[in-house]
Design a protein around this motif. Structure first.
Motif, short mmCIF file in Angstrom:
data_model
loop_
_atom_site.label_atom_id
_atom_site.label_comp_id
_atom_site.label_asym_id
_atom_site.label_seq_id
_atom_site.Cartn_x
_atom_site.Cartn_y
_atom_site.Cartn_z
N ASP A 7 48.88 36.48 41.05
CA ASP A 7 49.34 36.95 39.74
C ASP A 7 48.27 37.89 39.18
N GLY A 36 63.59 40.81 43.00
CA GLY A 36 62.70 39.65 43.01
C GLY A 36 62.94 38.68 44.15
N SER A 267 51.19 48.94 40.20
CA SER A 267 50.68 48.60 38.87
C SER A 267 49.21 48.95 38.70
N ALA A 319 58.81 43.46 39.92
CA ALA A 319 59.23 42.95 38.61
C ALA A 319 58.06 42.46 37.77
N ASP A 320 57.09 41.80 38.43
CA ASP A 320 55.95 41.26 37.67
C ASP A 320 54.60 41.54 38.31
N THR A 322 53.53 40.55 41.22
CA THR A 322 53.07 39.47 42.09
C THR A 322 53.00 39.93 43.54
#
Length: 339
Positions: A7, A36, A267, A319-320, A322
């Motif tokens: 994370d 995801g 990211s 999406a996040d 990860t």
């Protein structure tokens, strides 16, 4: 069959164990989907070359498996390469279907040139899978020009690129083949500077492709090459092996690695090189992160995995942010778990 996640919002040291795959496996193929989910196919364990496909739901931390003949690979294969080649969406712009191609690999001593298509359908109450061999499909790439394992498959705007790998004669390949979907043709691309197998390839934010590590007749490699894809025509693409004497341009891995995993993190604009074997054939839990920005071009140590992993898989979930690490080989054992 273990799976681990990293994370990025929690910072360094944020690996955690999540739900395990149903079947321990290594030398598997895996692709993250934009909704995801992660598709895992093939691999090997206990002298079996696997045909099974599993689907990981990151949101629910659960796995779905298929075992019916139309929903598994026609050919058990390990050390194959797989990529997402097409998607469709429903009326609410949610992912409806995802089409993947799994290419080459080996089944025992048989090295494969075959290609299979996997379609994951999300339109029903539960996801379903269907598999087709391209030997049964007209107007398809049909098969590779060179049967090989441990090659890498990377998609681009109108096709995909297959590079490197190892053939049945134990020859290490620098060959690059390009398939043009629009023209339904194979073309020979610009070969890599270094023949290699067991390496990794990632697509960077600008569309260029970075190739890292691997093995050839000289041993386990720390070298890195970058394929410049700026030109619209693949015939004009060129490789940079960073042989310029300027040390700021040296992207060599600080630890030579083979049978590892790598992901590009949009990211952060960085690349992670994860686990594998070093040049002493020692299994690694270490992770390196490559920064390539105006402030620095350097590999930096990142938080280590919970366990050593070789022949494992890795995916980045947009999406996040990860990063998932799954499966692999742990000495004489095969890992079902995930980080």
């Amino acid at each position: 069959d273990e799976l681990y996640t990293h994370d990025p919002m929690a910072g360094i040291g944020a690996w955690e164990t999540v739900a395990s795959m149903s079947v321990p496996r290594y030398a598997l193929s895996a692709v993250a989907l934009p909704n995801g989910y992660v598709v895992v196919a093939g691999g090997t364990a206990y002298n079996q070359f696997l045909t099974g496909i599993e689907l990981y739901d990151c949101g629910n931390n659960s796995w779905r498996t298929w075992s019916t003949p139309g929903a598994v690979l026609k050919q058990g294969r390990a050390e194959a390469t797989m990529a997402l080649v097409a998607t469709t969406v429903d009326g609410e712009d949610a992912l409806a279907t995802a089409t993947l191609w799994i290419i080459g690999g080996r089944s025992g001593t048989l090295y494969l040139d075959s290609i299979e298509q996997i379609v994951i359908d999300f339109t029903g109450d539960v996801p379903t899978a269907s598999v087709t061999s391209f030997t049964d499909v007209l107007n398809s790439p049909n098969h590779l020009s060179l049967a090989r394992a441990n090659a890498k498959l990377v998609t681009y705007d109108t096709g995909f690129i297959v590079m490197g790998g190892q053939t049945a004669s134990a020859t290490y390949s620098e060959q690059v083949d390009i398939y043009d979907i629009l023209g339904d043709t194979w073309k020979t691309g610009p070969n890599m500077h270094v023949a290699r197998t067991g390496f990794q390839a990632v697509t960077l934010g600008d569309g260029d492709i970075l190739v890292l590590g691997g093995r050839n007749s000289s041993g386990i490699l720390d070298s890195v090459e970058r394929l410049d894809t700026e030109d619209a025509s693949p015939a004009n693409w060129t490789w940079d092996d960073f042989s310029d004497p300027d040390p700021t341009l040296d992207l060599s891995l600080t630890t030579p690695r083979v049978s590892f995993s790598a992901v590009y993190r949009p990211s952060t604009g960085t690349v992670l090189a994860i686990g594998g074997l070093d040049d002493n054939n020692t299994p690694l839990d270490s992770v390196q992160e490559l920064f390539m920005d105006a402030n620095r071009v350097a590999w930096v140590p990142a938080d280590s995995l919970a366990i050593d992993r070789v022949f494992h898989g890795a995916s980045y979930l947009p999406a996040d942010g990860t990063v998932l690490i799954y499966g692999g080989q742990l000495g004489s054992r095969f890992a079902p778990g995930v980080e």
